[in-house]
Write a protein that holds these residues in place. Structure first.
Motif, PDB file in Angstrom:
ATOM      1  N   SER A   3      81.694  31.512  28.063  1.00 44.49           N
ATOM      2  CA  SER A   3      80.437  31.881  27.412  1.00 44.49           C
ATOM      3  C   SER A   3      80.698  32.721  26.169  1.00 44.49           C
ATOM      4  O   SER A   3      79.765  33.186  25.525  1.00 44.49           O
ATOM      5  CB  SER A   3      79.556  32.670  28.390  1.00 44.49           C
ATOM      6  OG  SER A   3      80.180  33.891  28.740  1.00 44.49           O
ATOM      7  N   ARG A  31      69.475  33.973  18.213  1.00 40.92           N
ATOM      8  CA  ARG A  31      69.755  33.611  19.600  1.00 40.92           C
ATOM      9  C   ARG A  31      69.227  32.220  19.967  1.00 40.92           C
ATOM     10  O   ARG A  31      69.591  31.692  21.010  1.00 40.92           O
ATOM     11  CB  ARG A  31      69.114  34.649  20.539  1.00 40.92           C
ATOM     12  CG  ARG A  31      69.678  36.054  20.406  1.00 40.92           C
ATOM     13  CD  ARG A  31      71.057  36.176  20.995  1.00 40.92           C
ATOM     14  NE  ARG A  31      71.063  35.928  22.427  1.00 40.92           N
ATOM     15  CZ  ARG A  31      70.880  36.883  23.345  1.00 40.92           C
ATOM     16  NH1 ARG A  31      70.644  38.130  22.987  1.00 40.92           N
ATOM     17  NH2 ARG A  31      70.931  36.571  24.625  1.00 40.92           N
ATOM     18  N   SER A  32      68.371  31.652  19.130  1.00 41.77           N
ATOM     19  CA  SER A  32      67.764  30.361  19.461  1.00 41.77           C
ATOM     20  C   SER A  32      67.368  29.636  18.193  1.00 41.77           C
ATOM     21  O   SER A  32      67.267  30.231  17.113  1.00 41.77           O
ATOM     22  CB  SER A  32      66.532  30.565  20.339  1.00 41.77           C
ATOM     23  OG  SER A  32      65.506  31.204  19.609  1.00 41.77           O
ATOM     24  N   GLY A  60      75.200  28.497  20.161  1.00 43.84           N
ATOM     25  CA  GLY A  60      75.896  28.212  21.412  1.00 43.84           C
ATOM     26  C   GLY A  60      77.372  28.546  21.383  1.00 43.84           C
ATOM     27  O   GLY A  60      78.025  28.502  20.331  1.00 43.84           O
ATOM     28  N   ALA A  61      77.902  28.908  22.559  1.00 41.66           N
ATOM     29  CA  ALA A  61      79.320  29.243  22.663  1.00 41.66           C
ATOM     30  C   ALA A  61      80.205  28.067  22.274  1.00 41.66           C
ATOM     31  O   ALA A  61      81.318  28.252  21.784  1.00 41.66           O
ATOM     32  CB  ALA A  61      79.638  29.700  24.090  1.00 41.66           C
ATOM     33  N   ASN A  93      75.642  31.219  16.658  1.00 37.17           N
ATOM     34  CA  ASN A  93      74.424  32.039  16.694  1.00 37.17           C
ATOM     35  C   ASN A  93      74.221  32.754  15.358  1.00 37.17           C
ATOM     36  O   ASN A  93      73.962  33.963  15.299  1.00 37.17           O
ATOM     37  CB  ASN A  93      74.464  33.023  17.859  1.00 37.17           C
ATOM     38  CG  ASN A  93      74.198  32.341  19.194  1.00 37.17           C
ATOM     39  OD1 ASN A  93      74.472  31.153  19.358  1.00 37.17           O
ATOM     40  ND2 ASN A  93      73.652  33.065  20.140  1.00 37.17           N
ATOM     41  N   TYR A 133      78.543  37.034  24.066  1.00 36.56           N
ATOM     42  CA  TYR A 133      78.573  36.139  25.220  1.00 36.56           C
ATOM     43  C   TYR A 133      77.198  35.532  25.457  1.00 36.56           C
ATOM     44  O   TYR A 133      76.184  36.228  25.351  1.00 36.56           O
ATOM     45  CB  TYR A 133      79.004  36.899  26.490  1.00 36.56           C
ATOM     46  CG  TYR A 133      80.347  37.558  26.358  1.00 36.56           C
ATOM     47  CD1 TYR A 133      81.515  36.877  26.666  1.00 36.56           C
ATOM     48  CD2 TYR A 133      80.444  38.866  25.897  1.00 36.56           C
ATOM     49  CE1 TYR A 133      82.755  37.478  26.534  1.00 36.56           C
ATOM     50  CE2 TYR A 133      81.679  39.479  25.753  1.00 36.56           C
ATOM     51  CZ  TYR A 133      82.830  38.784  26.077  1.00 36.56           C
ATOM     52  OH  TYR A 133      84.050  39.382  25.931  1.00 36.56           O
ATOM     53  N   GLU A 134      77.177  34.244  25.782  1.00 35.11           N
ATOM     54  CA  GLU A 134      75.939  33.646  26.251  1.00 35.11           C
ATOM     55  C   GLU A 134      75.598  34.268  27.605  1.00 35.11           C
ATOM     56  O   GLU A 134      76.493  34.569  28.402  1.00 35.11           O
ATOM     57  CB  GLU A 134      76.096  32.130  26.406  1.00 35.11           C
ATOM     58  CG  GLU A 134      76.127  31.391  25.092  1.00 35.11           C
ATOM     59  CD  GLU A 134      76.050  29.884  25.290  1.00 35.11           C
ATOM     60  OE1 GLU A 134      76.622  29.399  26.289  1.00 35.11           O
ATOM     61  OE2 GLU A 134      75.439  29.210  24.462  1.00 35.11           O
ATOM     62  N   THR A 135      74.318  34.474  27.852  1.00 33.33           N
ATOM     63  CA  THR A 135      73.911  35.114  29.099  1.00 33.33           C
ATOM     64  C   THR A 135      72.974  34.213  29.905  1.00 33.33           C
ATOM     65  O   THR A 135      72.390  33.272  29.378  1.00 33.33           O
ATOM     66  CB  THR A 135      73.198  36.450  28.821  1.00 33.33           C
ATOM     67  OG1 THR A 135      72.011  36.208  28.050  1.00 33.33           O
ATOM     68  CG2 THR A 135      74.113  37.415  28.086  1.00 33.33           C
ATOM     69  N   ASP A 136      72.858  34.534  31.169  1.00 32.56           N
ATOM     70  CA  ASP A 136      71.926  33.860  32.056  1.00 32.56           C
ATOM     71  C   ASP A 136      71.308  34.937  32.944  1.00 32.56           C
ATOM     72  O   ASP A 136      71.775  36.082  32.968  1.00 32.56           O
ATOM     73  CB  ASP A 136      72.640  32.803  32.901  1.00 32.56           C
ATOM     74  CG  ASP A 136      71.688  31.720  33.411  1.00 32.56           C
ATOM     75  OD1 ASP A 136      70.455  31.919  33.285  1.00 32.56           O
ATOM     76  OD2 ASP A 136      72.172  30.711  33.929  1.00 32.56           O
ATOM     77  N   ARG A 177      76.743  37.677  31.809  1.00 27.21           N
ATOM     78  CA  ARG A 177      77.439  36.604  31.111  1.00 27.21           C
ATOM     79  C   ARG A 177      77.267  35.303  31.872  1.00 27.21           C
ATOM     80  O   ARG A 177      77.383  35.264  33.092  1.00 27.21           O
ATOM     81  CB  ARG A 177      78.928  36.928  31.003  1.00 27.21           C
ATOM     82  CG  ARG A 177      79.284  37.933  29.950  1.00 27.21           C
ATOM     83  CD  ARG A 177      80.761  38.274  29.970  1.00 27.21           C
ATOM     84  NE  ARG A 177      81.641  37.103  29.949  1.00 27.21           N
ATOM     85  CZ  ARG A 177      82.952  37.177  29.757  1.00 27.21           C
ATOM     86  NH1 ARG A 177      83.530  38.351  29.564  1.00 27.21           N
ATOM     87  NH2 ARG A 177      83.692  36.078  29.761  1.00 27.21           N
TER      88      ARG A 177
END
Length: 202
Positions: A3, A31-32, A60-61, A93, A133-136, A177
């Motif tokens: 990520s 971020r988007s 995106g990562a 990003n 880092y991409e997060t969830d 992450r």
């Protein structure tokens, strides 16, 4: 799948001149796609008197989502060179918008490509590069009696608390992450009485 990705930590801008045309380049962390397009629209609105506002963004990562626009310049002479600078610096990003004020002298295809590429490069050179880092997220419920165990797990995991509500049945949403969210979910389910909620942010 990792990520981790590199991005810019701050807004940056640069100005170059080429045969009387002025190019103002802006780099902005996003971020988007929606955030990128809103920001680009704000630049276009602010510089509404400019001949062109060309742009590109990468997300995106894995740098798998991207888009660009020549905004009236000859095809391939603006958006692609801007995107190319993001890609060449291995960033993601990131959104870049380049405002052009026409100076009365045509630059030709190669001249436009060089000018947009250089403006984007200088804007990125002025920004601090950071690792991100991409997060969830994961949302869950738990009984009040498990509060100490939950808070200990949160502290040890390093997860960020997005929301929490304490009652007889408590709810919490954590962010982590993306490549560590499965491990976090496993640790949550090991605590007595916890129940994972699906689609917590929808």
């Amino acid at each position: 799948m990792s990520s981790e990705y590199r991005t810019i930590a701050n807004d940056s801008e640069a100005v170059i001149r080429e045969k009387m045309s002025r190019f103002i380049a802006f780099a902005h962390p996003v971020r988007s796609a929606a955030e990128a397009k809103d920001w680009i629209a704000s630049i276009a609105s602010k510089y509404h008197d400019a001949r062109h506002v060309c742009w590109a963004y990468m997300l995106g990562a894995e740098s798998s989502e991207f888009q660009w626009s020549d905004n009236g310049e000859p095809s391939g002479t603006a958006g692609k060179p801007i995107l190319g600078q993001i890609r060449s610096k291995e960033l993601s990003n990131v959104a870049i918008a380049v405002v052009r004020y026409f100076g009365g002298i045509k630059l030709g295809t190669s001249g436009l490509i060089a000018a947009y590429r250089e403006a984007a490069r200088q804007a990125l050179d002025g920004a601090e590069i950071k690792t991100a880092y991409e997060t969830d997220s994961v949302s869950f419920t738990f009984p009040y009696l498990s509060m100490n165990s939950v808070m200990r797990m949160v502290r040890d995991s390093g997860a960020a608390i997005l929301s929490q509500e304490f009652d007889n049945v408590c709810t919490m949403t954590l962010e982590m992450r993306a490549d560590r969210i499965d491990e976090l979910t496993r640790r949550i389910t090991e605590i007595d009485g916890t129940s994972i909620q699906t689609n917590p942010l929808q």
